[in-house]
Scaffold this motif. Structure first.
Motif, PDB file in Angstrom:
ATOM      1  N   ALA A 149      49.719  39.167  49.840  1.00 57.94           N
ATOM      2  CA  ALA A 149      50.298  40.393  49.305  1.00 57.94           C
ATOM      3  C   ALA A 149      51.464  40.104  48.367  1.00 57.94           C
ATOM      4  CB  ALA A 149      50.755  41.301  50.444  1.00 57.94           C
ATOM      5  N   THR A 150      52.146  38.975  48.567  1.00 65.43           N
ATOM      6  CA  THR A 150      53.299  38.631  47.727  1.00 65.43           C
ATOM      7  C   THR A 150      52.980  37.597  46.659  1.00 65.43           C
ATOM      8  OG1 THR A 150      53.975  36.988  49.383  1.00 65.43           O
ATOM      9  CG2 THR A 150      54.950  39.204  49.544  1.00 65.43           C
ATOM     10  N   ALA A 151      51.841  36.945  46.762  1.00 61.36           N
ATOM     11  CA  ALA A 151      51.444  35.938  45.769  1.00 61.36           C
ATOM     12  C   ALA A 151      49.944  36.105  45.517  1.00 61.36           C
ATOM     13  CB  ALA A 151      51.754  34.530  46.264  1.00 61.36           C
ATOM     14  N   LYS A 152      49.620  37.088  44.718  1.00 62.77           N
ATOM     15  CA  LYS A 152      48.220  37.463  44.519  1.00 62.77           C
ATOM     16  C   LYS A 152      47.453  36.398  43.737  1.00 62.77           C
ATOM     17  CE  LYS A 152      49.167  42.413  44.771  1.00 62.77           C
ATOM     18  NZ  LYS A 152      48.582  42.561  46.117  1.00 62.77           N
ATOM     19  N   GLY A 153      46.147  36.384  43.977  1.00 58.05           N
ATOM     20  CA  GLY A 153      45.278  35.437  43.301  1.00 58.05           C
ATOM     21  C   GLY A 153      44.758  35.985  41.989  1.00 58.05           C
ATOM     22  N   VAL A 154      43.667  35.423  41.520  1.00 58.87           N
ATOM     23  CA  VAL A 154      43.084  35.858  40.255  1.00 58.87           C
ATOM     24  C   VAL A 154      42.131  37.028  40.511  1.00 58.87           C
ATOM     25  CG1 VAL A 154      41.182  34.174  40.419  1.00 58.87           C
ATOM     26  CG2 VAL A 154      41.854  35.098  38.186  1.00 58.87           C
ATOM     27  N   PHE A 155      42.147  37.985  39.597  1.00 58.63           N
ATOM     28  CA  PHE A 155      41.232  39.126  39.653  1.00 58.63           C
ATOM     29  C   PHE A 155      40.319  39.080  38.427  1.00 58.63           C
ATOM     30  CE2 PHE A 155      44.802  40.590  42.149  1.00 58.63           C
ATOM     31  CZ  PHE A 155      44.245  41.370  43.157  1.00 58.63           C
ATOM     32  N   PHE A 156      39.025  39.252  38.641  1.00 58.14           N
ATOM     33  CA  PHE A 156      38.098  39.404  37.532  1.00 58.14           C
ATOM     34  C   PHE A 156      37.701  40.875  37.477  1.00 58.14           C
ATOM     35  CE2 PHE A 156      37.759  34.916  38.579  1.00 58.14           C
ATOM     36  CZ  PHE A 156      37.908  34.362  37.307  1.00 58.14           C
ATOM     37  N   VAL A 157      38.050  41.506  36.375  1.00 52.43           N
ATOM     38  CA  VAL A 157      37.892  42.952  36.237  1.00 52.43           C
ATOM     39  C   VAL A 157      36.814  43.246  35.205  1.00 52.43           C
ATOM     40  CG1 VAL A 157      39.080  45.109  35.672  1.00 52.43           C
ATOM     41  CG2 VAL A 157      40.327  43.249  36.792  1.00 52.43           C
ATOM     42  N   ALA A 158      35.967  44.222  35.517  1.00 51.84           N
ATOM     43  CA  ALA A 158      34.907  44.600  34.575  1.00 51.84           C
ATOM     44  C   ALA A 158      35.519  44.975  33.227  1.00 51.84           C
ATOM     45  CB  ALA A 158      34.105  45.765  35.131  1.00 51.84           C
ATOM     46  N   ALA A 159      35.097  44.311  32.176  1.00 55.16           N
ATOM     47  CA  ALA A 159      35.636  44.571  30.844  1.00 55.16           C
ATOM     48  C   ALA A 159      35.023  45.847  30.275  1.00 55.16           C
ATOM     49  CB  ALA A 159      35.337  43.404  29.914  1.00 55.16           C
ATOM     50  N   PRO A 160      35.755  46.567  29.451  1.00 54.48           N
ATOM     51  CA  PRO A 160      35.189  47.769  28.824  1.00 54.48           C
ATOM     52  C   PRO A 160      33.911  47.458  28.059  1.00 54.48           C
ATOM     53  CG  PRO A 160      37.557  47.677  28.484  1.00 54.48           C
ATOM     54  CD  PRO A 160      37.163  46.358  29.072  1.00 54.48           C
ATOM     55  N   SER A 161      32.969  48.380  28.111  1.00 54.11           N
ATOM     56  CA  SER A 161      31.751  48.236  27.318  1.00 54.11           C
ATOM     57  C   SER A 161      31.467  49.557  26.625  1.00 54.11           C
ATOM     58  CB  SER A 161      30.559  47.833  28.196  1.00 54.11           C
ATOM     59  OG  SER A 161      30.180  48.894  29.061  1.00 54.11           O
ATOM     60  N   ILE A 162      30.769  49.488  25.504  1.00 57.38           N
ATOM     61  CA  ILE A 162      30.457  50.686  24.736  1.00 57.38           C
ATOM     62  C   ILE A 162      28.951  50.801  24.554  1.00 57.38           C
ATOM     63  CG2 ILE A 162      32.671  50.697  23.536  1.00 57.38           C
ATOM     64  CD1 ILE A 162      31.284  49.476  21.113  1.00 57.38           C
ATOM     65  N   ALA A 163      28.511  51.979  24.167  1.00 58.18           N
ATOM     66  CA  ALA A 163      27.086  52.234  23.995  1.00 58.18           C
ATOM     67  C   ALA A 163      26.503  51.321  22.925  1.00 58.18           C
ATOM     68  CB  ALA A 163      26.852  53.689  23.632  1.00 58.18           C
ATOM     69  N   ALA A 164      25.210  51.094  23.036  1.00 54.46           N
ATOM     70  CA  ALA A 164      24.549  50.174  22.111  1.00 54.46           C
ATOM     71  C   ALA A 164      24.393  50.766  20.718  1.00 54.46           C
ATOM     72  CB  ALA A 164      23.175  49.787  22.662  1.00 54.46           C
ATOM     73  N   THR A 165      24.233  52.091  20.607  1.00 59.52           N
ATOM     74  CA  THR A 165      24.078  52.740  19.301  1.00 59.52           C
ATOM     75  C   THR A 165      25.002  53.941  19.201  1.00 59.52           C
ATOM     76  OG1 THR A 165      22.259  54.115  20.123  1.00 59.52           O
ATOM     77  CG2 THR A 165      21.671  52.025  19.074  1.00 59.52           C
TER      78      THR A 165
END
Length: 384
Positions: free
Chosen positions: A138-154
């Protein structure tokens, strides 16, 4: 390279990995084999400890205390629990206390924050199978992998009035003030909650008035919502002044990670608006076809483009005849049109009055780019 030489030497001597490690003591961080080393690992950059999930070449900078680092004896790094991100060799030991690590092609899987509320562990692997581990707390957090923004294909990025047009328009002007609509990817949702810190940069400038909408009902999702929005939504924002015509990239930031989309991804382009600063002749009779030289910036330099209609010069909305262009794109010689008693010109029943003069980039007819009206861009028509 030194580590590779060390491994070859161990084999040549006929030693096991543990014996080899004990033999070559000088410079090693620890002389035991397969031992958990003492020391600490801190995430220096990004300060949030968050990296974009499923994204290659994301860099994390680590600072180590209690164990010296060396390119010769650091063998790999594990970022999180995803097997694809274990044993990473895409790292650089930048000093005896710092190491930069890059995510692999395909990136690392998103962190399950329910199972790992404090993030995921980081392990630096040393020669001899020694390891130094950052265990999240709680005081020394690890690495977080967060879903990156994505946009529509067209049609991901369009102008605010594109829904009214036969063909969606994705062209914007550097002047700013336009509303942009960005559609999220099918499995992603823009989050308006303050905890998500949603932000947009377009053409090198931060957008304003960012709002998120439900993709089905088109109702705005308030920032005060307590639950994450459903996927398939969209956001709108206002463009800022001074955007770069040479940089049409769009960057979306959410939950501490950013994703930049190029014009190839979005279909969007940013163009500089022409400007009119003065006219050499500022008045003339309504039907006299007065010749005047327009001075400004950003004018097309090819006379044929004004003949074809790709570029226009309008007096009260009526097209003038362009007779000459300057190769610097700063001067146009034009002949005034007949604007009398015309609803498009001065108006029905009107035979005199001032007319705004605009130079229009009409290369995309559905989205023309006119010069803004300024005090120096008026021509006054006089009664016959």
């Amino acid at each position: 390279m030194l580590h590779q030489l060390w491994r070859k030497r161990a084999v040549a001597l006929g030693l096991g990995a543990g014996a080899a490690t004990a033999t070559i003591v000088a410079g090693l961080p620890h002389v035991a084999y397969a031992d958990a080393l003492t020391g600490t690992i801190a995430i220096t950059s990004p300060t949030s400890g968050k990296l974009a999930a499923a994204t290659a070449k994301q860099v994390i900078l680590l600072t180590v205390t209690g164990q010296p680092l060396s390119e010769a004896f650091v063998t790999s790094v594990d970022l999180g629990s995803d097997p694809a991100c274990a044993g990473l060799v895409s790292y650089i030991v930048t000093s005896a206390t710092t190491i930069a690590v890059k995510t692999p092609t395909g990136g690392c899987a998103a962190t399950d924050t329910t199972a790992n509320p404090n993030g995921e562990p980081i392990v630096i692997n040393f020669a001899g199978s020694n390891t130094l581990t950052k265990t999240p707390s709680a005081t020394a957090k690890g690495v977080f992998f967060v879903a990156a923004p994505s946009i529509a294909a067209t049609n991901a990025v369009i102008t605010e009035n594109s829904s009214l047009l036969t063909t969606p328009v994705s062209r914007f002007v550097t002047n700013g003030g336009q509303t942009v609509r960005v559609s999220a990817g099918a499995s992603f949702a823009f989050d308006p909650r303050s905890s998500a810190s949603l932000g947009v940069t377009f053409g090198g400038k931060a957008g304003t008035e960012v709002k998120v909408y439900d993709g089905t009902t088109n109702a705005q999702i308030p920032a005060s919502t307590s639950t994450a929005p459903a996927a398939g939504n969209y956001l709108t924002f206002k463009t800022a002044t001074g955007m770069s015509a040479s940089d049409s990239s769009l960057t979306v930031t959410q939950n501490g990670v950013s994703k930049t989309f190029t014009s190839t991804d979005t279909g969007a382009s940013i163009v500089a608006s022409p400007t009119v600063t003065s006219l050499s002749v500022t008045s003339g009779k309504t039907k006299a076809q007065t010749s005047t030289v327009i001075t400004g910036t950003g004018f097309d330099k090819t006379l044929a483009d004004y003949t074809s209609g790709d570029w226009l010069v309008n007096f009260c909305g009526k097209a003038a005849t362009v007779t000459a262009v300057d190769t610097t794109g700063t001067k146009l010689t034009v002949t005034t049109p007949d604007v009398a008693d015309d609803p498009t010109g001065l108006g029905t029943g009107k035979f005199a009055g001032p007319c705004p003069v605009t130079v229009v980039n009409n290369t995309v007819p559905a989205s023309p780019v006119p010069s803004p009206i300024t005090p120096g861009s008026y021509f006054t028509f006089l009664s016959e």
